[in-house]
Structure formats: structure tokens, C-alpha cells
Design an enzyme around this catalytic site. Sequence first.
Site, PDB file in Angstrom:
ATOM      1  N   TYR A  38      39.752  43.506  27.124  1.00  0.00           N
ATOM      2  CA  TYR A  38      40.454  43.665  25.778  1.00  0.00           C
ATOM      3  C   TYR A  38      41.474  44.840  25.774  1.00  0.00           C
ATOM      4  O   TYR A  38      41.448  45.591  26.840  1.00  0.00           O
ATOM      5  CB  TYR A  38      39.089  43.976  24.859  1.00  0.00           C
ATOM      6  CG  TYR A  38      38.340  42.863  24.317  1.00  0.00           C
ATOM      7  CD1 TYR A  38      38.252  41.805  24.922  1.00  0.00           C
ATOM      8  CD2 TYR A  38      38.011  43.019  23.021  1.00  0.00           C
ATOM      9  CE1 TYR A  38      37.482  40.859  24.425  1.00  0.00           C
ATOM     10  CE2 TYR A  38      37.028  41.811  22.386  1.00  0.00           C
ATOM     11  CZ  TYR A  38      37.038  40.925  23.267  1.00  0.00           C
ATOM     12  OH  TYR A  38      36.108  39.905  22.926  1.00  0.00           O
TER      13      TYR A  38
ATOM     14  N   ASP B 113      27.120  42.204  24.331  1.00  0.00           N
ATOM     15  CA  ASP B 113      27.482  42.518  22.878  1.00  0.00           C
ATOM     16  C   ASP B 113      26.262  43.042  22.166  1.00  0.00           C
ATOM     17  O   ASP B 113      26.345  43.920  21.216  1.00  0.00           O
ATOM     18  CB  ASP B 113      27.920  41.254  22.281  1.00  0.00           C
ATOM     19  CG  ASP B 113      29.340  40.760  22.740  1.00  0.00           C
ATOM     20  OD1 ASP B 113      29.948  41.635  23.442  1.00  0.00           O
ATOM     21  OD2 ASP B 113      30.170  40.033  22.337  1.00  0.00           O
TER      22      ASP B 113
ATOM     23  N   GLU C 192      40.345  47.616  28.781  1.00  0.00           N
ATOM     24  CA  GLU C 192      39.359  47.291  29.649  1.00  0.00           C
ATOM     25  C   GLU C 192      39.977  47.031  31.127  1.00  0.00           C
ATOM     26  O   GLU C 192      40.646  45.953  31.200  1.00  0.00           O
ATOM     27  CB  GLU C 192      38.318  46.251  29.216  1.00  0.00           C
ATOM     28  CG  GLU C 192      38.051  46.548  27.806  1.00  0.00           C
ATOM     29  CD  GLU C 192      36.916  45.445  27.283  1.00  0.00           C
ATOM     30  OE1 GLU C 192      36.291  45.849  26.251  1.00  0.00           O
ATOM     31  OE2 GLU C 192      37.062  44.299  27.624  1.00  0.00           O
TER      32      GLU C 192
END
Length: 398
Positions: free
Chosen positions: A357, A58, A374
Site C-alpha cells: 500500500y 488485518d 509499505e
Amino acid sequence: MGNKPPKSSSPALPGEPPKTTLFKQEPDGTTYRIPSLIYISDCQTLLAFAEKRRTPRDCDAKILVMRRGKQQTGSVQWSPAQELTAACLPGYRTMNPCPVYERQSQTLFLFFICVLDNVTEGHQICTGKNKARLCYVTSKDTGQSWSNVTDLTENVIGHEIRKWATFAVGPGHGIQMKNGRLIIPAYVYYIHYRCFSFHLPLTVRPHALAFYSDDCGITWQRGEQIYFKSCECEMEEIVDQENRSYLYCNARSTQGHRVESWSENGGTAFDAPHFAPMLVEPCHGCQGSVLGFAAPQQSSDEKPNGGLTSNTKTWLLYSHPTSRRTRKDLGIYLNKSPLCSTGWGKPWIIHHGPSGYSDLTRCEEDKLFACLMECGKRSETEEIAFVEFRLRDLVNSQ
């Protein structure tokens, strides 16, 4: 649109819809994560968004990327990926794309957060010092050009930010309700208690909420937090048989099941949050997508949902990994009675293997839907793929 046909993923397994790879992990480690998908019926255009990252982490996010899709000769033709340089603040990384289309002004709002470079979410939660900004850009030509960035942090959150360790929007998509209200789903890591001696947070919990606008996006407000622990979320409007409107929230949880809640005032406040017994979460949870659509006409003697009479004029779709243990086997669920917590049917697996996701949208053609997800063979960060499916595909899979 590009002259070359889109590159496809490996062949779909039996029972899976065909996939088209839109973003693929590169040999140097560049990774694309956090898919977001919207269909704009005014120009019959699909817009697919994602984060471009240096690595899957992230904190290594950099910028948002986008591809535009058009139906041509029975398939979607996609433009090359473009970086959204307008959706940036200097010294910050851009994350969590969350678009919504305003019908009256024909304006596309792309919401996102900008997070100070090299500052992780964990660091913000531990220190109680928020480093995220609430931002958006707009487009009047379905993503071909974009406005300058607008930072809403001070006007919409203001002094309350002192109690927010960090926050984000979506990710996924926002909605416009029938009364015109724009809804951007969001969540905050709220500081319930601090150690006054050291000004460090003692109790920080995630809570879902909505940002909303009643004037076509000119001004924005924030709603109250759902008091259950709830994180990344999407929202949808549900209309019951008496034409009453509810805003439904479906949120990530670390408690083994998704959190659901409803609002009778368009997201200003949510009531009666609860765990959805049919919607499981892996141990750390995962983002999921929810999408509402008009229920098909039923004959008078037909009882939908296994004999359960539908209590709404809206049905819901939901996409999420179906495993209780890890992120794999992404499925599509259908709920024909979304005001009933047990109305969810069994999932149709559209990708067997690692998956994460996802985001759902409804396309122009009746009962045609799309999912951006994903997925991969060894890891869910290998690619972001696009699939189309019809309602009958889901119903026939049951």
C-alpha cells in the site's frame, strides 16, 4: 520535533529516491500497515498515519498512529510516533486512516472505520452481518490535539446497512474539490441477493463509492456505488480545458487491471467505469494512490505525453506495485491526459522489492511530491517509508 535525526532505510538502489523509515516492524511482531499521508499547507506540515497491529493480519489491527513532519534545512524532521487514542470505540479496532483538510474552517478530518474486535472481513462477507462503523475525529491544530470520535453510521448509511456485508473508507486520503465539497473515498461489499430461507448472502460484490459533505463537514451524505466490481479506491478532481470539473476514481480490482470511473456531479454518481489497460494489478489486487496537480505551462509547440495533446488542466500521479504476479517494485505513474484511458506513462520504480500500500501527497514547493509506502527486503510489511521526489525525476526516468 525529535532531536534525533530520523532513522533511514537501507541505502536506495540506483535510480530510487532516498527513503526514511517512519514505522518499522518490531521484534515482538508488532506491525505497521496501511499508510496515509497529507500535507497541510497552512502550517507547512506533513502528517503520516498508519495502523498499529499485533501481527500483520488485518484482524490484529489495534489503533492508529501518527507522525508529524516539518521541513528543516532541506530535509523533513519527524516527531516521535503517537497513538491516536481519541480515534477509538470501546471493543472495536481502528482501521483505514483517511484524512481530508477543510480549507475554510481550517479543520482536519481524520476518517476511519472501527470494526468489532476479532471479527474478520471474511466473516462479515460470509454471514452478511456488518460489524464496521463509519467514524471520524477532527483537529484544529494539525494533529496536536483531537476531538472526541463521531460515529456517522446511522445518520449516513442508516437502514441501507442491512445490504452492506461490510465496508471501509479509503484507505489513503480524501480531497476537497474547488467548489468546497469534501470527498472521502470508500467501498462496500454489497449484498445483491440473499437466501431467504437462511438469511445468508448468496451474491456479495465490492463497489467503490464516495461519502461527501457540502457544508464544511457538518453533515455528510453517501453517493451511489460504481456498478463495476471495485474495491479500495482514491479519488481526485480533474479540470478540463473548458474548466469543467470531473471527480476521478481509481479503484482496486481482482481482474488484472485497475478500475477507473468519472463523475460529473462530484461523486453523487459515477459513469462509464472501465479497466485501465496501462495499470496492472496482481492476482488479488492491491491498494493504490492517485494525486492530481495543476499541469505545468507548456510552450505552444510542445506536445505532451508522446504527442498526445493534453485534454485537461490537471495531471495525475498514481502509485502502486508494478508486478502482475505479486506485490513488488512500487512505481509512480504519470498521466498528462487523464480523461484518456491510455494516457498513463511507464512507471518509475521507487522501490525495487516487496512493496504494498502507498499514499501520495503534493508538498508546498512547486512540483515537489511525497509518497508513504509499505516496503521491505523480504516482505512489504517490514516497514513504512517516506520518500520525496520532483516531477522532473519522474519525467527524466521515462
